[in-house]
Design an enzyme around this catalytic site. Structure first.
Site, PDB file in Angstrom:
ATOM      1  N   LYS A 143      34.677  33.177  42.932  1.00 51.11           N
ATOM      2  CA  LYS A 143      33.434  32.575  42.440  1.00 51.11           C
ATOM      3  C   LYS A 143      33.710  31.145  41.958  1.00 51.11           C
ATOM      4  O   LYS A 143      32.981  30.223  42.283  1.00 51.11           O
ATOM      5  CB  LYS A 143      32.863  33.442  41.318  1.00 51.11           C
ATOM      6  CG  LYS A 143      31.575  32.910  40.735  1.00 51.11           C
ATOM      7  CD  LYS A 143      30.995  33.881  39.720  1.00 51.11           C
ATOM      8  CE  LYS A 143      29.768  33.244  39.049  1.00 51.11           C
ATOM      9  NZ  LYS A 143      29.163  34.107  38.038  1.00 51.11           N
ATOM     10  N   GLU A 181      45.548  33.348  40.195  1.00 49.76           N
ATOM     11  CA  GLU A 181      46.118  34.268  41.178  1.00 49.76           C
ATOM     12  C   GLU A 181      45.644  33.934  42.593  1.00 49.76           C
ATOM     13  O   GLU A 181      46.428  33.878  43.544  1.00 49.76           O
ATOM     14  CB  GLU A 181      45.686  35.716  40.861  1.00 49.76           C
ATOM     15  CG  GLU A 181      46.257  36.297  39.590  1.00 49.76           C
ATOM     16  CD  GLU A 181      45.376  36.048  38.371  1.00 49.76           C
ATOM     17  OE1 GLU A 181      44.621  35.047  38.364  1.00 49.76           O
ATOM     18  OE2 GLU A 181      45.459  36.849  37.420  1.00 49.76           O
ATOM     19  N   GLY A 238      30.749  38.197  38.714  1.00 48.85           N
ATOM     20  CA  GLY A 238      31.868  38.582  39.586  1.00 48.85           C
ATOM     21  C   GLY A 238      31.867  40.063  39.922  1.00 48.85           C
ATOM     22  O   GLY A 238      31.980  40.464  41.080  1.00 48.85           O
ATOM     23  N   ARG A 239      31.704  40.903  38.890  1.00 48.47           N
ATOM     24  CA  ARG A 239      31.786  42.356  39.127  1.00 48.47           C
ATOM     25  C   ARG A 239      30.507  42.927  39.730  1.00 48.47           C
ATOM     26  O   ARG A 239      30.415  44.129  39.968  1.00 48.47           O
ATOM     27  CB  ARG A 239      32.156  43.068  37.826  1.00 48.47           C
ATOM     28  CG  ARG A 239      31.275  42.732  36.644  1.00 48.47           C
ATOM     29  CD  ARG A 239      31.913  43.183  35.335  1.00 48.47           C
ATOM     30  NE  ARG A 239      31.160  42.750  34.163  1.00 48.47           N
ATOM     31  CZ  ARG A 239      31.304  41.570  33.567  1.00 48.47           C
ATOM     32  NH1 ARG A 239      32.169  40.688  34.032  1.00 48.47           N
ATOM     33  NH2 ARG A 239      30.619  41.257  32.493  1.00 48.47           N
ATOM     34  N   HIS A 248      46.410  67.921  40.488  1.00 44.87           N
ATOM     35  CA  HIS A 248      47.843  68.231  40.428  1.00 44.87           C
ATOM     36  C   HIS A 248      48.589  67.213  39.576  1.00 44.87           C
ATOM     37  O   HIS A 248      49.818  67.105  39.661  1.00 44.87           O
ATOM     38  CB  HIS A 248      48.421  68.302  41.840  1.00 44.87           C
ATOM     39  CG  HIS A 248      47.809  69.423  42.628  1.00 44.87           C
ATOM     40  ND1 HIS A 248      48.292  70.712  42.605  1.00 44.87           N
ATOM     41  CD2 HIS A 248      46.697  69.459  43.405  1.00 44.87           C
ATOM     42  CE1 HIS A 248      47.527  71.493  43.353  1.00 44.87           C
ATOM     43  NE2 HIS A 248      46.546  70.744  43.844  1.00 44.87           N
ATOM     44  N   LYS A 274      44.668  34.137  29.648  1.00 44.14           N
ATOM     45  CA  LYS A 274      44.789  33.077  30.669  1.00 44.14           C
ATOM     46  C   LYS A 274      45.264  31.781  30.017  1.00 44.14           C
ATOM     47  O   LYS A 274      46.146  31.090  30.538  1.00 44.14           O
ATOM     48  CB  LYS A 274      43.408  32.796  31.297  1.00 44.14           C
ATOM     49  CG  LYS A 274      42.912  33.783  32.307  1.00 44.14           C
ATOM     50  CD  LYS A 274      41.620  33.225  32.935  1.00 44.14           C
ATOM     51  CE  LYS A 274      40.817  34.283  33.638  1.00 44.14           C
ATOM     52  NZ  LYS A 274      39.504  33.823  34.070  1.00 44.14           N
TER      53      LYS A 274
HETATM   54  O1  F6P Z   1      39.029  38.541  35.137  1.00 45.62           O
HETATM   55  C1  F6P Z   1      38.011  37.657  34.850  1.00 45.62           C
HETATM   56  C2  F6P Z   1      37.233  37.263  36.056  1.00 45.62           C
HETATM   57  O2  F6P Z   1      36.472  36.151  35.697  1.00 45.62           O
HETATM   58  C3  F6P Z   1      36.341  38.362  36.602  1.00 45.62           C
HETATM   59  O3  F6P Z   1      35.163  38.523  35.910  1.00 45.62           O
HETATM   60  C4  F6P Z   1      36.159  37.909  37.987  1.00 45.62           C
HETATM   61  O4  F6P Z   1      35.643  38.924  38.791  1.00 45.62           O
HETATM   62  C5  F6P Z   1      37.579  37.496  38.348  1.00 45.62           C
HETATM   63  O5  F6P Z   1      38.060  36.909  37.155  1.00 45.62           O
HETATM   64  C6  F6P Z   1      37.727  36.580  39.507  1.00 45.62           C
HETATM   65  O6  F6P Z   1      37.124  35.355  39.300  1.00 45.62           O
HETATM   66  P1  F6P Z   1      36.851  34.377  40.515  1.00 45.62           P
HETATM   67  O7  F6P Z   1      35.952  35.061  41.456  1.00 45.62           O
HETATM   68  O8  F6P Z   1      36.215  33.172  39.899  1.00 45.62           O
HETATM   69  O9  F6P Z   1      38.172  34.038  41.157  1.00 45.62           O
END
Ligand code: F6P
Length: 531
Positions: free
Chosen positions: A198, A204, A255-256, A372, A500
């Site tokens: 987003k 990452e 995002g979620r 299990h 972060k």
């Molecule tokens: O972990 C925090 C967060 O902002 C989530 O809400 C989001 O889904 C994820 O990081 C990834 O963010 P982006 O889509 O901006 O890379």
């Protein structure tokens, strides 16, 4: 601002009294014996889902008071405000409009924008799915959190609908083992990287995107424009990264809650345009149900209310999700983000500390594997953990006997949790593996099950794009319901910021071996790791 918090209502006090007088000692077995129509009274139909709520620790009075609570918190008005595009994500001053992403053309807010991107994205997906022309065989989605978990959950769930010549890979972790193990098996000419973020700034995702690009070039890849595509609200950053094809979305897509947006591109690549539209249609049907069904028949509302009853009155701290369908193996992980990032909050909308508990821990594994592993604790542990069984009536394979066994296992677990086993029953049974040195009474106590452990069973007729869309939307609205009652902002996630920021502070310190001012533990570990 009036936050209409649950604990400030008359119904909250009435629920407390109801819990003390009846709720605490409620017994499912007695409830079924007293009321032969309990299953009919407490099972519900919603689009794509049949829900058996009868094995929950509720009766008609509990539900009546929970509906009063919902009305006291103006749940329906809050729902309507969300659906109309009010800026209910107050801490970021944003609307919350994932429902607009699945509204039919011409309906819902931002319809032209939504359908413009959707049409373009689906046309692109179809062009890639023409594998003879595109040459693509592997899709690598690089994203994390909401930019990963939705597609990562949906693609295997809909395996029966996935293009037979395409393989899907999901890289999320900054841990280089993640991308390395995926790239090892790929060739640049056959691979399409979807860079999903987003913000297009997430550490990452950016690290993995750069690693993918370096690998692509190092292994003879030439046409970056054809092999990299971005899904993001930050079109400028994607262009600066060197990506020419970008599908955008908007800040009102959390995002979620984003698998319905361009973030769903891997899903569209997997199942094709028509099936992706069916996924949206199923979600939209659930949106209509949530928007229009009376509280007493509204499945996401009912489940959200029971969640509040369990968390705040019974004090249950977790909920286990047991999808009895291997394709839904990532559903618990998906729901963890949906529920815990949304409702893991400790202040209300006005910033006041909450005097009650919020999000439970959500966890689980597919059945029958969980049986299990940790079901022992669910049956005989000291904590009561409500379990949610998700059953699919018809499989897409033809191993009918195995499917019958799978469903029988799910039913039997819910039955065992509820019925339990008394010590005298255990005593009357043979236990061939029991130690001969122990008295039968002692062995029987070990083989006693308390029972009265609650569960919900959600049943889908088939796992299709439409029914899965409805299921996921149902979970979204359930999370909205409990969050609205708790008076919290379910749509921000400030809790992920601190870690972060501290990581960004540590990185230059590691480069210069500077531990000054750090706490002794962090400094000590930094020296161990990098010294
Ligand atoms: O972990 C925090 C967060 O902002 C989530 O809400 C989001 O889904 C994820 O990081 C990834 O963010 P982006 O889509 O901006 O890379």
């Amino acid at each position: 601002m009036n936050t209409l918090r649950c604990d400030q209502t008359q119904a909250w006090r009435a629920l407390g009294e109801h819990y003390d007088s009846q709720g605490r000692s409620f017994d499912l077995r007695e409830a079924f014996a007293r009321h032969p129509g309990r299953f009919q009274a407490l099972s519900f139909e919603a689009p794509g889902i049949f829900a058996d709520l009868s094995k929950n620790l509720v009766d008609a009075q509990t539900l009546r008071l929970l509906f009063e609570l919902a009305r006291g918190c103006e749940l329906e008005q809050r729902r309507d405000a969300m659906l109309a595009g009010a800026a209910i994500n107050t801490t970021e001053d944003r609307a919350v409009l994932h429902t607009a992403l699945r509204a039919p053309r011409g309906e819902g807010p931002f319809s032209d924008d939504v359908h413009g991107v959707l049409d373009a994205m689906l046309a692109y997906a179809e062009s890639v799915r023409d594998t003879r022309a595109s040459g693509i065989r592997h899709i690598v989605n690089i994203g994390i959190g909401g930019s990963d978990l939705g597609p990562q959950m949906v693609v295997p769930a809909l395996e029966a609908f996935v293009h037979p010549e395409l393989r899907f890979h999901f890289v999320s972790n900054v841990d280089g083992h993640d991308i390395t193990s995926v790239l090892r098996h790929l060739h640049p000419g056959e691979t399409l990287f979807v860079i999903a973020s987003k913000t297009f700034t997430t550490q990452e995702t950016m690290a993995n995107a750069h690693a993918a690009k370096a690998w692509f070039v190092a292994h003879g890849g030439t046409d970056t424009a054809k092999h990299f595509v971005a899904t993001t609200t930050n079109v400028k950053a994607a262009a600066e990264f060197g990506i020419e094809t970008t599908f955008g979305f908007w800040d009102w897509v959390g995002g979620r809650y984003s698998l319905w947006s361009a973030i769903g591109l891997p899903i569209a690549l997997a199942i094709g345009a028509d099936n992706f539209r069916d996924l949206l249609a199923g979600a939209h049907e659930m949106d209509r149900h949530f928007a229009t069904a009376p509280l007493a028949k509204n499945l996401p509302v009912l489940l959200g209310l029971i969640d509040v009853w369990y968390r705040n009155f019974h004090g249950f701290t977790t909920r286990s999700v047991a999808p009895y369908h291997q394709g839904l193996k990532r559903l618990p992980a998906y729901l963890q983000q949906l529920e815990m990032e949304s409702n893991g909050k400790c202040v209300d909308l006005d910033g006041n500390a909450l005097p009650f508990a919020t999000s439970p821990v959500v966890w689980g594994e597919p059945g029958t594997n969980g049986q299990h592993a940790y079901f022992q604790m669910l049956h005989q542990g000291t904590d009561v953990i409500p379990v949610e069984f998700v059953l699919v009536k018809h499989p897409t394979h033809d191993l009918a006997d195995q499917h019958t066994k799978l469903l029988a296992n799910g039913l039997a677990q819910a039955q065992a949790l509820m019925l339990g086993k008394r010590t005298d029953q255990a005593l009357s049974e043979r236990a061939p593996t029991a130690a001969k040195s122990l008295s039968p009474e002692v062995v029987a106590r070990h083989r006693t099950f308390p029972g009265n452990r609650p569960s919900t069973t959600l049943m889908l007729d088939r796992l299709t794009p439409r029914s899965l869309g409805a299921l996921v939307a149902m979970y979204e609205h359930r999370v909205f319901t409990s969050g609205a009652l708790w008076g919290i902002n379910s749509f921000d996630q400030w809790g992920v910021e601190l870690g972060k920021a501290l990581c960004n502070d540590l990185l230059p310190r590691i480069a210069s071996s500077n531990t000054q001012g750090l706490d002794a533990s962090t400094a000590g570990m930094m020296r161990r790791l990098f010294g």
